[in-house]
Design a protein around this motif. Structure first.
Motif, PDB file in Angstrom:
ATOM      1  N   MET A   1       0.824  -1.208   0.000  1.00 46.84           N
ATOM      2  CA  MET A   1       0.000   0.000   0.000  1.00 46.84           C
ATOM      3  C   MET A   1       0.859   1.259   0.000  1.00 46.84           C
ATOM      4  SD  MET A   1      -2.716   1.258   2.844  1.00 46.84           S
ATOM      5  CE  MET A   1      -3.750  -0.159   2.607  1.00 46.84           C
ATOM      6  N   LEU A   2       1.781   1.344   0.976  1.00 45.93           N
ATOM      7  CA  LEU A   2       2.672   2.505   1.082  1.00 45.93           C
ATOM      8  C   LEU A   2       4.099   2.046   0.812  1.00 45.93           C
ATOM      9  CD1 LEU A   2       3.039   5.562   1.971  1.00 45.93           C
ATOM     10  CD2 LEU A   2       3.644   4.621   4.214  1.00 45.93           C
ATOM     11  N   ILE A   3       4.756   2.730  -0.098  1.00 43.67           N
ATOM     12  CA  ILE A   3       6.164   2.440  -0.401  1.00 43.67           C
ATOM     13  C   ILE A   3       6.941   3.750  -0.375  1.00 43.67           C
ATOM     14  CG2 ILE A   3       7.795   1.456  -2.038  1.00 43.67           C
ATOM     15  CD1 ILE A   3       5.502  -0.152  -3.241  1.00 43.67           C
ATOM     16  N   VAL A   4       7.898   3.848   0.545  1.00 42.50           N
ATOM     17  CA  VAL A   4       8.768   5.020   0.653  1.00 42.50           C
ATOM     18  C   VAL A   4      10.166   4.581   0.241  1.00 42.50           C
ATOM     19  CG1 VAL A   4       9.735   6.768   2.194  1.00 42.50           C
ATOM     20  CG2 VAL A   4       7.376   5.988   2.528  1.00 42.50           C
ATOM     21  N   THR A   5      10.749   5.268  -0.739  1.00 41.06           N
ATOM     22  CA  THR A   5      12.040   4.856  -1.292  1.00 41.06           C
ATOM     23  C   THR A   5      12.996   6.047  -1.364  1.00 41.06           C
ATOM     24  OG1 THR A   5      10.877   3.237  -2.678  1.00 41.06           O
ATOM     25  CG2 THR A   5      13.177   3.706  -3.217  1.00 41.06           C
ATOM     26  N   GLY A   6      14.141   5.906  -0.718  1.00 38.94           N
ATOM     27  CA  GLY A   6      15.201   6.920  -0.825  1.00 38.94           C
ATOM     28  C   GLY A   6      14.766   8.312  -0.418  1.00 38.94           C
ATOM     29  N   LEU A   7      13.921   8.412   0.595  1.00 38.42           N
ATOM     30  CA  LEU A   7      13.347   9.709   0.965  1.00 38.42           C
ATOM     31  C   LEU A   7      14.375  10.613   1.620  1.00 38.42           C
ATOM     32  CD1 LEU A   7      10.746  11.442   1.249  1.00 38.42           C
ATOM     33  CD2 LEU A   7      10.406  10.374   3.482  1.00 38.42           C
ATOM     34  N   GLU A   8      14.426  11.848   1.113  1.00 43.36           N
ATOM     35  CA  GLU A   8      15.259  12.900   1.700  1.00 43.36           C
ATOM     36  C   GLU A   8      14.374  14.121   1.936  1.00 43.36           C
ATOM     37  OE1 GLU A   8      18.672  13.741  -0.687  1.00 43.36           O
ATOM     38  OE2 GLU A   8      19.111  11.613  -1.055  1.00 43.36           O
ATOM     39  N   ALA A   9      14.538  14.757   3.091  1.00 45.62           N
ATOM     40  CA  ALA A   9      13.717  15.934   3.414  1.00 45.62           C
ATOM     41  C   ALA A   9      14.344  16.685   4.581  1.00 45.62           C
ATOM     42  CB  ALA A   9      12.281  15.514   3.755  1.00 45.62           C
ATOM     43  N   GLY A  10      13.853  17.894   4.807  1.00 43.26           N
ATOM     44  CA  GLY A  10      14.358  18.694   5.916  1.00 43.26           C
ATOM     45  C   GLY A  10      13.555  19.968   6.068  1.00 43.26           C
ATOM     46  N   TYR A  11      14.138  20.903   6.808  1.00 44.24           N
ATOM     47  CA  TYR A  11      13.480  22.174   7.093  1.00 44.24           C
ATOM     48  C   TYR A  11      14.417  23.301   6.666  1.00 44.24           C
ATOM     49  CZ  TYR A  11      10.793  19.011  10.045  1.00 44.24           C
ATOM     50  OH  TYR A  11      10.038  17.955  10.505  1.00 44.24           O
ATOM     51  N   GLY A  12      14.034  24.003   5.604  1.00 44.77           N
ATOM     52  CA  GLY A  12      14.919  25.039   5.097  1.00 44.77           C
ATOM     53  C   GLY A  12      16.229  24.430   4.623  1.00 44.77           C
ATOM     54  N   LYS A  13      17.332  24.947   5.136  1.00 49.79           N
ATOM     55  CA  LYS A  13      18.643  24.426   4.757  1.00 49.79           C
ATOM     56  C   LYS A  13      19.080  23.270   5.640  1.00 49.79           C
ATOM     57  CE  LYS A  13      20.295  28.828   2.838  1.00 49.79           C
ATOM     58  NZ  LYS A  13      21.355  29.860   2.907  1.00 49.79           N
ATOM     59  N   SER A  14      18.288  22.958   6.652  1.00 48.37           N
ATOM     60  CA  SER A  14      18.636  21.871   7.568  1.00 48.37           C
ATOM     61  C   SER A  14      18.075  20.553   7.049  1.00 48.37           C
ATOM     62  CB  SER A  14      18.076  22.167   8.963  1.00 48.37           C
ATOM     63  OG  SER A  14      18.345  21.106   9.848  1.00 48.37           O
ATOM     64  N   ARG A  15      18.942  19.637   6.681  1.00 45.62           N
ATOM     65  CA  ARG A  15      18.529  18.342   6.150  1.00 45.62           C
ATOM     66  C   ARG A  15      18.371  17.348   7.299  1.00 45.62           C
ATOM     67  NH1 ARG A  15      22.038  15.261   1.563  1.00 45.62           N
ATOM     68  NH2 ARG A  15      20.634  13.510   1.129  1.00 45.62           N
ATOM     69  N   VAL A  16      17.246  16.652   7.342  1.00 48.49           N
ATOM     70  CA  VAL A  16      16.944  15.725   8.434  1.00 48.49           C
ATOM     71  C   VAL A  16      16.917  14.283   7.942  1.00 48.49           C
ATOM     72  CG1 VAL A  16      15.243  15.078  10.189  1.00 48.49           C
ATOM     73  CG2 VAL A  16      15.630  17.493   9.661  1.00 48.49           C
ATOM     74  N   LEU A  17      16.293  14.056   6.793  1.00 48.68           N
ATOM     75  CA  LEU A  17      16.187  12.710   6.230  1.00 48.68           C
ATOM     76  C   LEU A  17      17.160  12.570   5.070  1.00 48.68           C
ATOM     77  CD1 LEU A  17      12.290  12.285   6.156  1.00 48.68           C
ATOM     78  CD2 LEU A  17      13.886  11.815   8.037  1.00 48.68           C
ATOM     79  N   PHE A  18      17.925  11.467   5.072  1.00 50.70           N
ATOM     80  CA  PHE A  18      18.939  11.251   4.054  1.00 50.70           C
ATOM     81  C   PHE A  18      18.648  10.039   3.173  1.00 50.70           C
ATOM     82  CE2 PHE A  18      20.816  13.695   7.420  1.00 50.70           C
ATOM     83  CZ  PHE A  18      21.622  14.628   6.772  1.00 50.70           C
ATOM     84  N   ASP A  19      18.022   9.009   3.725  1.00 53.93           N
ATOM     85  CA  ASP A  19      17.727   7.815   2.936  1.00 53.93           C
ATOM     86  C   ASP A  19      16.742   6.934   3.701  1.00 53.93           C
ATOM     87  OD1 ASP A  19      17.772   5.882   0.963  1.00 53.93           O
ATOM     88  OD2 ASP A  19      19.614   4.931   1.680  1.00 53.93           O
ATOM     89  N   ILE A  20      15.465   7.327   3.681  1.00 51.68           N
ATOM     90  CA  ILE A  20      14.431   6.571   4.389  1.00 51.68           C
ATOM     91  C   ILE A  20      13.729   5.626   3.412  1.00 51.68           C
ATOM     92  CG2 ILE A  20      12.230   6.710   5.627  1.00 51.68           C
ATOM     93  CD1 ILE A  20      14.577   7.641   7.301  1.00 51.68           C
ATOM     94  N   ASN A  21      13.666   4.357   3.798  1.00 49.51           N
ATOM     95  CA  ASN A  21      12.974   3.333   3.013  1.00 49.51           C
ATOM     96  C   ASN A  21      12.065   2.543   3.942  1.00 49.51           C
ATOM     97  OD1 ASN A  21      14.632   3.392   0.293  1.00 49.51           O
ATOM     98  ND2 ASN A  21      16.132   3.450   1.956  1.00 49.51           N
ATOM     99  N   LEU A  22      10.796   2.435   3.582  1.00 49.70           N
ATOM    100  CA  LEU A  22       9.865   1.619   4.369  1.00 49.70           C
ATOM    101  C   LEU A  22       8.665   1.250   3.519  1.00 49.70           C
ATOM    102  CD1 LEU A  22       7.066   3.221   5.600  1.00 49.70           C
ATOM    103  CD2 LEU A  22       8.853   4.533   6.714  1.00 49.70           C
ATOM    104  N   THR A  23       7.989   0.181   3.929  1.00 49.86           N
ATOM    105  CA  THR A  23       6.783  -0.267   3.228  1.00 49.86           C
ATOM    106  C   THR A  23       5.733  -0.691   4.243  1.00 49.86           C
ATOM    107  OG1 THR A  23       7.571  -2.559   3.106  1.00 49.86           O
ATOM    108  CG2 THR A  23       8.089  -1.112   1.238  1.00 49.86           C
ATOM    109  N   VAL A  24       4.479  -0.465   3.887  1.00 48.17           N
ATOM    110  CA  VAL A  24       3.338  -0.965   4.659  1.00 48.17           C
ATOM    111  C   VAL A  24       2.398  -1.639   3.675  1.00 48.17           C
ATOM    112  CG1 VAL A  24       1.467  -0.434   6.255  1.00 48.17           C
ATOM    113  CG2 VAL A  24       3.538   0.983   6.270  1.00 48.17           C
TER     114      VAL A  24
END
Length: 233
Positions: A1-24
């Motif tokens: 149902m849910l597939i997250v692959t290579g997720l990168e994200a953050g807030y402004g210039k601050s990067r928080v997620l570098f490589d999130i992978n998960l499935t449900v």
């Protein structure tokens, strides 16, 4: 149902997620674990469209929701119980529940006011009481009930039992177990490993914004030496 692959994200210039992978998968209860500050809530915010990912993909069934708005994600059937509950404090219990009521997926037996009150009898007893006057545990029940009233395909619970009294916590866990038994797909963030392990289909552990371990509860117990570095078992 849910597939997250290579997720990168953050807030402004601050990067928080570098490589999130998960499935449900459909009907699974999956946990997202890790110490505080590792990116669990940021992952949830990215899935819900509250943060725009800078790389990677988030797919719900066949649709790419990586750039979808929160409204679009909700309409596609993702319900969120946020950390801190965030109920509408000036509205009554009934108004909080009715305000989010929808059956966009046309379920044959949708969640209704009566069904939520059957799941959480305390809410039925306080149906005309303002949400801001409820106890913390009752507000958490209301937050879960509010998300269920959207009739989600996927229910995300961010720290569902944090800070609750033991009796209330046990009641919440019993309800989560019931939801799983009814086939509700769940992505769960919680620190209570003793309660989580018997319920979970699969666990994903993240460390500093990266998925570093994936496995079942049996594998989690067997790999104690490795996983204890990430979640302090």
């Amino acid at each position: 149902m849910l597939i997250v692959t290579g997720l990168e994200a953050g807030y402004g210039k601050s990067r928080v997620l570098f490589d999130i992978n998960l499935t449900v998968a459909d009907g699974q209860l999956v946990t997202l674990m890790g110490r505080n500050g590792m990116g669990k809530t940021t992952t949830v915010r990215s899935i819900m469209g509250l943060i725009r990912p800078t790389a990677g993909t988030i797919r719900l069934d066949e649709e790419d929701i990586s750039r979808a708005s929160p409204e679009r994600v909700a309409r596609l059937g993702v319900g969120l119980v946020p950390e801190g509950r965030r109920v509408f404090r000036t509205l009554t219990v009934r108004e909080n529940l009715v305000a989010t009521s929808a059956n966009r997926l046309r379920r044959a037996e949708p969640w209704t006011l009566k069904r939520v009150c059957d799941l959480f009898p305390r809410l039925g007893e306080r149906i005309n009481q303002r949400a801001g006057t409820l106890s913390g545990g009752e507000q958490q029940m209301l937050a879960i009930g509010r998300a269920l009233m959207t009739n989600p395909r996927l229910l995300i619970l961010d720290e569902a039992t944090e800070g609750l009294a033991p009796l209330i916590r046990a009641e919440i866990w019993s309800c989560i177990e019931r939801l799983k038994g009814e086939g509700q797909s769940i992505l769960l963030i919680d620190k209570n490993l003793h309660a989580v392990k018997p319920l979970a289909t699969k666990h994903f552990i993240i460390e500093k914004g990266r998925t570093v371990w994936t496995g079942t509860s049996a594998e989690l117990d067997a790999d104690h030496e490795q996983t204890s570095r990430y979640i302090g078992l």
